[in-house]
Structures are given as C-alpha cells and as structure tokens.
Motif scaffolding. Structure first.
Motif, PDB file in Angstrom:
ATOM      1  N   THR A 262      25.599  48.799  53.381  1.00 32.53           N
ATOM      2  CA  THR A 262      26.824  48.021  53.181  1.00 32.53           C
ATOM      3  C   THR A 262      27.365  48.206  51.778  1.00 32.53           C
ATOM      4  O   THR A 262      28.574  48.379  51.577  1.00 32.53           O
ATOM      5  CB  THR A 262      26.557  46.533  53.454  1.00 32.53           C
ATOM      6  OG1 THR A 262      26.159  46.373  54.820  1.00 32.53           O
ATOM      7  CG2 THR A 262      27.804  45.698  53.189  1.00 32.53           C
ATOM      8  N   LEU A 263      26.464  48.166  50.790  1.00 40.07           N
ATOM      9  CA  LEU A 263      26.901  48.341  49.402  1.00 40.07           C
ATOM     10  C   LEU A 263      27.522  49.716  49.193  1.00 40.07           C
ATOM     11  O   LEU A 263      28.586  49.846  48.569  1.00 40.07           O
ATOM     12  CB  LEU A 263      25.724  48.135  48.460  1.00 40.07           C
ATOM     13  CG  LEU A 263      26.008  48.337  46.963  1.00 40.07           C
ATOM     14  CD1 LEU A 263      27.144  47.438  46.489  1.00 40.07           C
ATOM     15  CD2 LEU A 263      24.749  48.087  46.144  1.00 40.07           C
ATOM     16  N   LEU A 264      26.888  50.749  49.733  1.00 38.73           N
ATOM     17  CA  LEU A 264      27.442  52.101  49.597  1.00 38.73           C
ATOM     18  C   LEU A 264      28.819  52.197  50.252  1.00 38.73           C
ATOM     19  O   LEU A 264      29.739  52.819  49.694  1.00 38.73           O
ATOM     20  CB  LEU A 264      26.489  53.121  50.221  1.00 38.73           C
ATOM     21  CG  LEU A 264      25.231  53.443  49.425  1.00 38.73           C
ATOM     22  CD1 LEU A 264      24.255  54.243  50.271  1.00 38.73           C
ATOM     23  CD2 LEU A 264      25.568  54.204  48.148  1.00 38.73           C
ATOM     24  N   ALA A 265      28.975  51.587  51.408  1.00 39.60           N
ATOM     25  CA  ALA A 265      30.272  51.611  52.086  1.00 39.60           C
ATOM     26  C   ALA A 265      31.330  50.894  51.264  1.00 39.60           C
ATOM     27  O   ALA A 265      32.485  51.347  51.184  1.00 39.60           O
ATOM     28  CB  ALA A 265      30.143  50.984  53.469  1.00 39.60           C
ATOM     29  N   LEU A 266      30.956  49.795  50.626  1.00 37.43           N
ATOM     30  CA  LEU A 266      31.905  49.049  49.796  1.00 37.43           C
ATOM     31  C   LEU A 266      32.285  49.841  48.546  1.00 37.43           C
ATOM     32  O   LEU A 266      33.456  49.843  48.141  1.00 37.43           O
ATOM     33  CB  LEU A 266      31.314  47.693  49.413  1.00 37.43           C
ATOM     34  CG  LEU A 266      31.249  46.671  50.547  1.00 37.43           C
ATOM     35  CD1 LEU A 266      30.360  45.494  50.159  1.00 37.43           C
ATOM     36  CD2 LEU A 266      32.653  46.179  50.899  1.00 37.43           C
ATOM     37  N   TYR A 267      31.314  50.491  47.932  1.00 41.53           N
ATOM     38  CA  TYR A 267      31.642  51.368  46.800  1.00 41.53           C
ATOM     39  C   TYR A 267      32.672  52.421  47.231  1.00 41.53           C
ATOM     40  O   TYR A 267      33.652  52.684  46.536  1.00 41.53           O
ATOM     41  CB  TYR A 267      30.390  52.098  46.303  1.00 41.53           C
ATOM     42  CG  TYR A 267      29.484  51.321  45.366  1.00 41.53           C
ATOM     43  CD1 TYR A 267      30.001  50.519  44.348  1.00 41.53           C
ATOM     44  CD2 TYR A 267      28.095  51.444  45.466  1.00 41.53           C
ATOM     45  CE1 TYR A 267      29.165  49.843  43.477  1.00 41.53           C
ATOM     46  CE2 TYR A 267      27.249  50.775  44.591  1.00 41.53           C
ATOM     47  CZ  TYR A 267      27.785  49.972  43.599  1.00 41.53           C
ATOM     48  OH  TYR A 267      26.956  49.309  42.725  1.00 41.53           O
ATOM     49  N   GLN A 268      32.436  53.026  48.389  1.00 38.00           N
ATOM     50  CA  GLN A 268      33.248  54.166  48.817  1.00 38.00           C
ATOM     51  C   GLN A 268      34.612  53.776  49.360  1.00 38.00           C
ATOM     52  O   GLN A 268      35.470  54.633  49.560  1.00 38.00           O
ATOM     53  CB  GLN A 268      32.479  54.992  49.858  1.00 38.00           C
ATOM     54  CG  GLN A 268      31.230  55.685  49.297  1.00 38.00           C
ATOM     55  CD  GLN A 268      31.548  56.723  48.247  1.00 38.00           C
ATOM     56  OE1 GLN A 268      31.988  56.396  47.139  1.00 38.00           O
ATOM     57  NE2 GLN A 268      31.342  57.983  48.584  1.00 38.00           N
ATOM     58  N   THR A 269      34.824  52.483  49.614  1.00 35.94           N
ATOM     59  CA  THR A 269      36.155  52.042  50.041  1.00 35.94           C
ATOM     60  C   THR A 269      36.845  51.212  48.949  1.00 35.94           C
ATOM     61  O   THR A 269      37.854  50.566  49.219  1.00 35.94           O
ATOM     62  CB  THR A 269      36.067  51.211  51.336  1.00 35.94           C
ATOM     63  OG1 THR A 269      35.148  50.130  51.158  1.00 35.94           O
ATOM     64  CG2 THR A 269      35.618  52.079  52.507  1.00 35.94           C
ATOM     65  N   SER A 270      36.297  51.233  47.748  1.00 38.81           N
ATOM     66  CA  SER A 270      36.904  50.524  46.614  1.00 38.81           C
ATOM     67  C   SER A 270      37.510  51.526  45.651  1.00 38.81           C
ATOM     68  O   SER A 270      37.057  52.674  45.562  1.00 38.81           O
ATOM     69  CB  SER A 270      35.854  49.678  45.887  1.00 38.81           C
ATOM     70  OG  SER A 270      35.313  48.688  46.730  1.00 38.81           O
ATOM     71  N   LYS A 271      38.503  51.082  44.927  1.00 37.62           N
ATOM     72  CA  LYS A 271      39.123  51.957  43.938  1.00 37.62           C
ATOM     73  C   LYS A 271      38.521  51.761  42.561  1.00 37.62           C
ATOM     74  O   LYS A 271      38.449  52.697  41.767  1.00 37.62           O
ATOM     75  CB  LYS A 271      40.634  51.685  43.871  1.00 37.62           C
ATOM     76  CG  LYS A 271      41.413  52.328  44.984  1.00 37.62           C
ATOM     77  CD  LYS A 271      42.895  52.370  44.665  1.00 37.62           C
ATOM     78  CE  LYS A 271      43.620  53.244  45.671  1.00 37.62           C
ATOM     79  NZ  LYS A 271      45.072  53.297  45.420  1.00 37.62           N
ATOM     80  N   CYS A 272      38.107  50.523  42.281  1.00 35.10           N
ATOM     81  CA  CYS A 272      37.701  50.208  40.920  1.00 35.10           C
ATOM     82  C   CYS A 272      36.494  49.279  40.926  1.00 35.10           C
ATOM     83  O   CYS A 272      36.412  48.351  41.739  1.00 35.10           O
ATOM     84  CB  CYS A 272      38.867  49.556  40.175  1.00 35.10           C
ATOM     85  SG  CYS A 272      38.559  49.194  38.427  1.00 35.10           S
ATOM     86  N   PHE A 273      35.569  49.536  40.022  1.00 36.85           N
ATOM     87  CA  PHE A 273      34.419  48.656  39.789  1.00 36.85           C
ATOM     88  C   PHE A 273      34.669  47.874  38.508  1.00 36.85           C
ATOM     89  O   PHE A 273      35.181  48.423  37.525  1.00 36.85           O
ATOM     90  CB  PHE A 273      33.148  49.492  39.639  1.00 36.85           C
ATOM     91  CG  PHE A 273      31.939  48.697  39.203  1.00 36.85           C
ATOM     92  CD1 PHE A 273      31.128  48.084  40.138  1.00 36.85           C
ATOM     93  CD2 PHE A 273      31.625  48.564  37.859  1.00 36.85           C
ATOM     94  CE1 PHE A 273      30.013  47.351  39.749  1.00 36.85           C
ATOM     95  CE2 PHE A 273      30.520  47.835  37.456  1.00 36.85           C
ATOM     96  CZ  PHE A 273      29.707  47.219  38.400  1.00 36.85           C
ATOM     97  N   ILE A 274      34.297  46.597  38.517  1.00 37.09           N
ATOM     98  CA  ILE A 274      34.476  45.788  37.318  1.00 37.09           C
ATOM     99  C   ILE A 274      33.183  45.065  36.960  1.00 37.09           C
ATOM    100  O   ILE A 274      32.472  44.558  37.841  1.00 37.09           O
ATOM    101  CB  ILE A 274      35.629  44.777  37.477  1.00 37.09           C
ATOM    102  CG1 ILE A 274      35.871  44.048  36.144  1.00 37.09           C
ATOM    103  CG2 ILE A 274      35.371  43.796  38.620  1.00 37.09           C
ATOM    104  CD1 ILE A 274      37.167  43.277  36.084  1.00 37.09           C
ATOM    105  N   SER A 275      32.864  45.051  35.682  1.00 32.67           N
ATOM    106  CA  SER A 275      31.756  44.252  35.155  1.00 32.67           C
ATOM    107  C   SER A 275      32.213  43.643  33.836  1.00 32.67           C
ATOM    108  O   SER A 275      32.534  44.368  32.895  1.00 32.67           O
ATOM    109  CB  SER A 275      30.516  45.110  34.914  1.00 32.67           C
ATOM    110  OG  SER A 275      29.528  44.348  34.242  1.00 32.67           O
ATOM    111  N   MET A 276      32.233  42.321  33.792  1.00 32.72           N
ATOM    112  CA  MET A 276      32.598  41.626  32.558  1.00 32.72           C
ATOM    113  C   MET A 276      31.382  40.904  31.968  1.00 32.72           C
ATOM    114  O   MET A 276      31.485  39.857  31.354  1.00 32.72           O
ATOM    115  CB  MET A 276      33.738  40.647  32.831  1.00 32.72           C
ATOM    116  CG  MET A 276      35.050  41.319  33.162  1.00 32.72           C
ATOM    117  SD  MET A 276      35.641  42.408  31.827  1.00 32.72           S
ATOM    118  CE  MET A 276      35.978  41.209  30.536  1.00 32.72           C
ATOM    119  N   SER A 277      30.216  41.501  32.139  1.00 35.51           N
ATOM    120  CA  SER A 277      28.965  40.898  31.690  1.00 35.51           C
ATOM    121  C   SER A 277      28.979  40.587  30.195  1.00 35.51           C
ATOM    122  O   SER A 277      29.546  41.333  29.387  1.00 35.51           O
ATOM    123  CB  SER A 277      27.793  41.832  31.983  1.00 35.51           C
ATOM    124  OG  SER A 277      27.552  41.922  33.363  1.00 35.51           O
TER     125      SER A 277
END
Length: 363
Positions: A262-277
C-alpha cells in the motif's frame, strides 16, 4: 596429559576455530503493528546480514509475521518478553559472539553476562527534545540508554551527523554505519503521477510536526488530496486525530499502519512527499520517496540537508501555511529526471551496511 599439558589430535591443532555468529535482538522490532523507521531498519539489517553471514540469528516476537526463513529464534514478545529475553532458555542455549540491538536498547539483563553488546542508536532526539516524548519513550531511549551506554562494546549511528552528536552526548566513540530505504523499492508498481496528491509518512507524534502539514492542506487547490501513512501515536495532534479527519472530509486520507504494498502504491501515485519534522536521525521515508522520484519538500534541518535528494525544496519551520502550499505546488511541477533519481538511490545499500557492521563487531 603430560606435565600439565593436554595432547590434542594433530588435525585439531591445525584446524582454525570457527567464529561464532552474531545475534540480533528484534523482539520489540517484530511485535505486531510495529512499522516505524527503526523497526524497519532492524528487520532489513538482519535480512542483509543473514544473506552474507548465513549463521546470523535473530530473537523475534513469536507472534511476528514480518520475517521468515533461516535464523529466527521465536520468543515471548512485547515489553515483558524483551525484558526477560536474556533469562530465557531460547536465549541461553544459543551460541553467539555479539548481541546487536539495532532498534531498541537491550534488556538490562543482557549486560549481566559477558556477551558483548553492540547498539545502533538512531537519533539524539531523546536527549535534545525529550519533552516531546512520552514517559515510556524517555525511559527507554534516554534514561535507560544513558545508564547502559558505557557498557556497550560498540555504538553505531545511521549518519555522520548523528554519530558526532551522540558521541558528545554519551562521551564515547560512536561509529557511523549507514542507512537505507526500509521497504523493497524494487517491488514498487510503475509510477503514475497524474493524481494531485501530497504524501507524508511517519507516526502521528510531535516530532513529525503534523500541525504544519495539516495547516497547509486548505491552501492546496480543490483537486489535491493529502495522504498520511503512519500509526496514531501521542501528543495533541494524535489526541484529536479523529476530529482532524472528520473536518477535512475526503481531502485528507489516513492510511494508518499500511502494508508495504500500500505504501509503495501511494508513493507511486503521489507527486510530492513532505516532511516538516523538527528533528530526525535519518528520515527513511524521505529517502524512499526520493529514490522513487517524487518531488520532496522538507524542513530545513541539518539532517535533511545531509540525506535529502538534490532536487529537494528546503523550507524554514517558520514558513506560513500558504507559502508552504505554494512550495509544494512548485516542486510538484518540476519532477526529477530518471538519471538523477538513479544516482541518488545508488547511495543507499543494506548489504553495504551489513558488511560495515560485521567488520566493526569482529574487531
């Protein structure tokens, strides 16, 4: 016996003693629904180790389904099982040279015998921002760790930055050992970036700064959605998580404890990753997203400058929600070239980390 000396068979005299294997304590890392970065690190490290040192063993939660194959020693799980591990029959009957603890500190009982302990500590956060942790986190990763650190044979960290910081905190040498993506990126489906989707990955807890991520969502265009993957943790945002989900209707998708597929599928259907850690020891999801070719927007903290891909957009923690949304949209319109993604992903290898660890613990 002659004059106090034992006479051995001639062949045995010339036979080189076989070195003992190493053992990994994965009891807490393999408990059900455990999927944080340090747990994925521990599991992937063991998998790489047994691929090159076939006699490597791991103590795992008997309920676990995340590992199979050779080298597994099932034991009672949970925190009670972790604490009692060194006193169990399964532990005592195993012969190994070093106990490696790649996710959680060892049970204090492990330090009562003479078996050397090697510890991999992922973050200085328990010491630098302990007020943002719950009681159990402070006890395990700060209080217990501080008391036991001087008795570890070796201490490793995933990056040079963390090694230097932890060395100052613990007042002893800490060796950088490396890190890599926590899931098999080769199993990812083909990328489809047509969907206007922003993804964030990590436990819902204060260090991940989900307040800032949630606040930008209303400033994204109406056709955008925000996908969040990570179990509900602790802190004010986590306590009001159901309310946040209800308020945002279909624009906020929470996938909780998602499978790797599921995580891989979500990565591959997303345009941008965000981390504001606010702080990270490595930020495994950021590296996973970068290695799959997503645009990356992240907080401008030192560790992100170290591990983020060259195309990452760094933003100050003080950025306004509207400005952050604009950065996300701009980054999403400038996805990296395939050659740049390939060059970035080649930096991270579990086999290289495993070989490094074996060299270090054998010294």
């Amino acid at each position: 016996m002659l004059h106090g000396y034992v006479i051995f068979d001639t062949q045995l005299q010339h036979q080189e003693a076989k070195p003992l294997p190493i053992a990994l304590d994965l009891v807490l890392a393999t408990r059900p629904n455990a999927s944080t970065g340090i747990e994925r690190y521990a599991i992937n490290l063991f998998d790489a180790l047994r691929g090159i040192a076939h006699d490597t063993i791991a103590f795992v939660d008997e309920r676990s389904t995340v590992l199979n194959g050779d080298g597994l020693v099932p034991v009672k799980g949970g925190f009670a099982g972790w604490l009692a591990l060194p006193s169990t029959k399964q532990y005592r009957k195993q012969l190994f040279d070093t106990l490696v603890c790649p996710a959680f500190p060892p049970s204090p009982l492990a330090l009562l015998n003479k078996t050397p302990v090697a510890r991999i500590i992922h973050d200085d956060f328990p010491w630098t921002r302990s007020n943002a942790m719950n009681f159990r986190g402070r006890f395990l990763f700060r209080d217990l760790e501080t008391r036991m650190a001087s008795r570890y044979k070796s201490i490793f960290a995933p990056t040079d930055l963390m090694a230097h910081s932890l060395s100052d905190i613990l007042r002893r040498d800490v060796v950088p050992i490396g890190n890599a993506p926590g899931i098999d990126l080769g199993a990812a489906p083909p990328a489809d970036r047509a969907k206007q989707q922003l993804i964030a990955v990590g436990t819902i807890e204060p260090r991940k700064n989900y307040n800032t991520i949630l606040a930008l969502e209303p400033y994204l265009p109406a056709d955008w959605s925000l996908a969040i993957v990570g179990r509900n943790g602790w802190g004010p945002v986590a306590a009001n998580w159901e309310k946040h989900l209800a308020e945002r209707g279909g624009t906020l998708e929470w996938h909780g404890h998602a499978s790797d597929q599921t995580l891989l599928a979500l990565y591959q259907t997303s345009k941008c990753f965000i981390s504001m850690s606010l702080a990270e020891g490595f930020n495994m999801p950021l590296v996973e997203a970068g290695s799959l070719g997503l645009a990356v927007v992240c907080s401008d903290i030192e560790i992100h400058r170290t591990v983020a891909p060259p195309w990452a957009s760094f933003v100050p923690l003080s950025i306004s929600s509207e400005d952050l949304a604009n950065v996300v949209l701009q980054a999403s319109n400038n996805l990296p070239a395939k050659a740049a993604v390939a060059a970035y992903s080649e930096q991270f290898s579990w086999i290289a980390i495993a070989k490094r660890l074996l060299r270090q613990v054998s010294q």
